[in-house]
Design an enzyme around this catalytic site. Structure first.
Site, PDB file in Angstrom:
ATOM      1  N   LYS A 108      33.820 -60.398   7.258  1.00  0.00           N
ATOM      2  CA  LYS A 108      32.474 -59.429   5.708  1.00  0.00           C
ATOM      3  C   LYS A 108      31.401 -58.709   5.771  1.00  0.00           C
ATOM      4  O   LYS A 108      30.923 -58.431   5.789  1.00  0.00           O
ATOM      5  CB  LYS A 108      34.333 -60.077   4.821  1.00  0.00           C
ATOM      6  CG  LYS A 108      35.705 -59.762   4.953  1.00  0.00           C
ATOM      7  CD  LYS A 108      36.268 -60.797   3.642  1.00  0.00           C
ATOM      8  CE  LYS A 108      37.836 -60.079   4.390  1.00  0.00           C
ATOM      9  NZ  LYS A 108      38.633 -60.566   3.430  1.00  0.00           N
TER      10      LYS A 108
ATOM     11  N   GLN B  98      38.537 -65.132  -0.864  1.00  0.00           N
ATOM     12  CA  GLN B  98      39.031 -64.970   0.214  1.00  0.00           C
ATOM     13  C   GLN B  98      40.706 -65.748   0.018  1.00  0.00           C
ATOM     14  O   GLN B  98      40.120 -66.270  -0.489  1.00  0.00           O
ATOM     15  CB  GLN B  98      38.852 -65.502   1.345  1.00  0.00           C
ATOM     16  CG  GLN B  98      39.266 -65.852   2.586  1.00  0.00           C
ATOM     17  CD  GLN B  98      39.708 -64.211   2.997  1.00  0.00           C
ATOM     18  OE1 GLN B  98      38.268 -63.342   3.272  1.00  0.00           O
ATOM     19  NE2 GLN B  98      40.588 -64.154   3.547  1.00  0.00           N
TER      20      GLN B  98
ATOM     21  N   ASP C  30      38.101 -56.213  -3.885  1.00  0.00           N
ATOM     22  CA  ASP C  30      39.204 -55.906  -4.156  1.00  0.00           C
ATOM     23  C   ASP C  30      40.152 -54.928  -4.173  1.00  0.00           C
ATOM     24  O   ASP C  30      41.483 -55.428  -3.756  1.00  0.00           O
ATOM     25  CB  ASP C  30      39.071 -57.562  -3.703  1.00  0.00           C
ATOM     26  CG  ASP C  30      39.419 -58.174  -2.028  1.00  0.00           C
ATOM     27  OD1 ASP C  30      39.308 -57.677  -1.384  1.00  0.00           O
ATOM     28  OD2 ASP C  30      39.629 -58.861  -2.171  1.00  0.00           O
TER      29      ASP C  30
END
Ligand code: NAP
Length: 294
Positions: free
Chosen positions: A53, A97, A120
């Site tokens: 990412k 994460q 997200d």
């Protein structure tokens, strides 16, 4: 005739090129989009994802901050890191994460992220906006990426029966909610299946668009698929494979070889949905930065 492959790598590359162009325009206006990726602990799979990412953000010309915290980080410490990122003007997107260590409640951490930086799309404010069809929130990356895959492969969704296997908060539920929205990339009649669904096959056989996010290797076989259906395989499962060097290989939730003989279009694993998830994260981050200029 075998199904046409939906090439997630090629479509993701296109999305990332568009994102890089938008990032360039922002930089010209004095704003470099910034993404913070926070990882707690040293889980090797999470490390691979966070590195990928951060790399994608840099490739798109963004500022990337990789925050690595020890496995024994307390929830209070993580929350204060989130608070600092919420007010950091260089950061437009924050990603935590998952999974987090047992001492930290993921829902508490997600709720602490400023919804305007929740790239997200997991914060309840963004989930709610997606559900009611408000377009100024963030949609979680995997379902958003699947919608782009369908659009870019020329799949016409209005009026189609869309069956989603799986009802997780990160894939199944948002996917179903997106496909039932009143817009030209959705307007489906949606069925959601899970482990309590009676006679799964009777539902999947009725699907014009079948989206599988169960996390069970090859549970969808050719006999479960309507001829000509579009099949999207979200699953990533590691299975034993004596022929590969590592002794394992990655497979989806769909029995690819048999289903491709029945479907009209199908995503491979790997190279289907996976690349789109990161591309949409980049897209959400650049949009978060654009929104600061409005
Ligand atoms: P999850 O939280 O484990 O949810 C799985 C869902 O599938 C649950 O709702 C479960 O039903 C349902 N299910 C499981 N077995 C089933 C069966 N035999 N029949 C019908 N329904 C069944 O998983 P997730 O986080 O949504 O992820 C799903 C898969 O997608 C995983 O393989 C994951 O690695 C992959 N994934 C890939 C990406 C990507 O970018 N490629 C992103 C996210 C996830 P219940 O609710 O009844 O338990």
């Amino acid at each position: 005739m075998p199904a046409e492959l939906i090439d997630g790598r090629a479509i993701a590359k296109k999305v990332r090129a568009e994102v890089a162009e938008r990032a360039r325009k922002l930089v010209a206006r004095g704003v470099r989009p910034g993404l913070a990726v926070v990882m707690v602990g040293d889980d090797p799979a999470s490390a691979v994802y966070t590195t990928a990412k951060a790399k994608a953000a840099e490739e798109a010309g963004m500022y990337s901050l990789n925050v690595r915290l020890p496995a024994d980080t307390s929830q209070a410490d993580l929350l204060s890191r989130v608070d600092a990122l919420n007010t950091d003007p260089k950061i437009h997107g924050i990603l935590i994460q998952m999974p987090l260590p047992a001492q930290i409640d993921p829902d508490t951490v997600i709720r602490r992220i400023n919804p305007a930086k929740d790239v997200d799309g997991f914060h309840p404010v963004n989930v709610g906006k997606m559900l009611i069809g408000e377009r100024d929130g963030f949609i979680s990356c995997t379902p958003a990426g699947i919608q782009v895959l369908l659009k870019e492969s020329g799949v016409k969704t209005p009026g189609k029966n869309c069956v989603v296997i799986g009802r997780s908060n990160i894939v199944g539920k948002p996917m179903a909610a997106l496909m039932m929205q009143n817009n030209e990339n959705a307007n489906c009649t949606v069925t959601v299946c899970h482990r309590h669904t009676a006679d799964l096959k009777s539902h999947t056989r009725a699907a014009d668009i079948l989206i599988v996010a169960a996390g069970r290797a090859r549970i969808v076989t050719a006999d479960m698929v309507k001829p000509g259906a579009v099949v999207i395989d979200v699953g990533t499962n590691r299975v034993a494979d004596a022929r590969s060097k590592s002794g394992t290989k990655l497979v989806g939730d769909v029995d690819f070889e048999s289903v491709r003989e029945v479907a009209s279009k199908i995503t491979p694993v790997p190279g289907g949905v996976g690349p789109m998830t990161i591309a949409m994260l980049m897209s959400n981050t650049v949009r978060a930065a654009e929104m600061t200029l409005r």
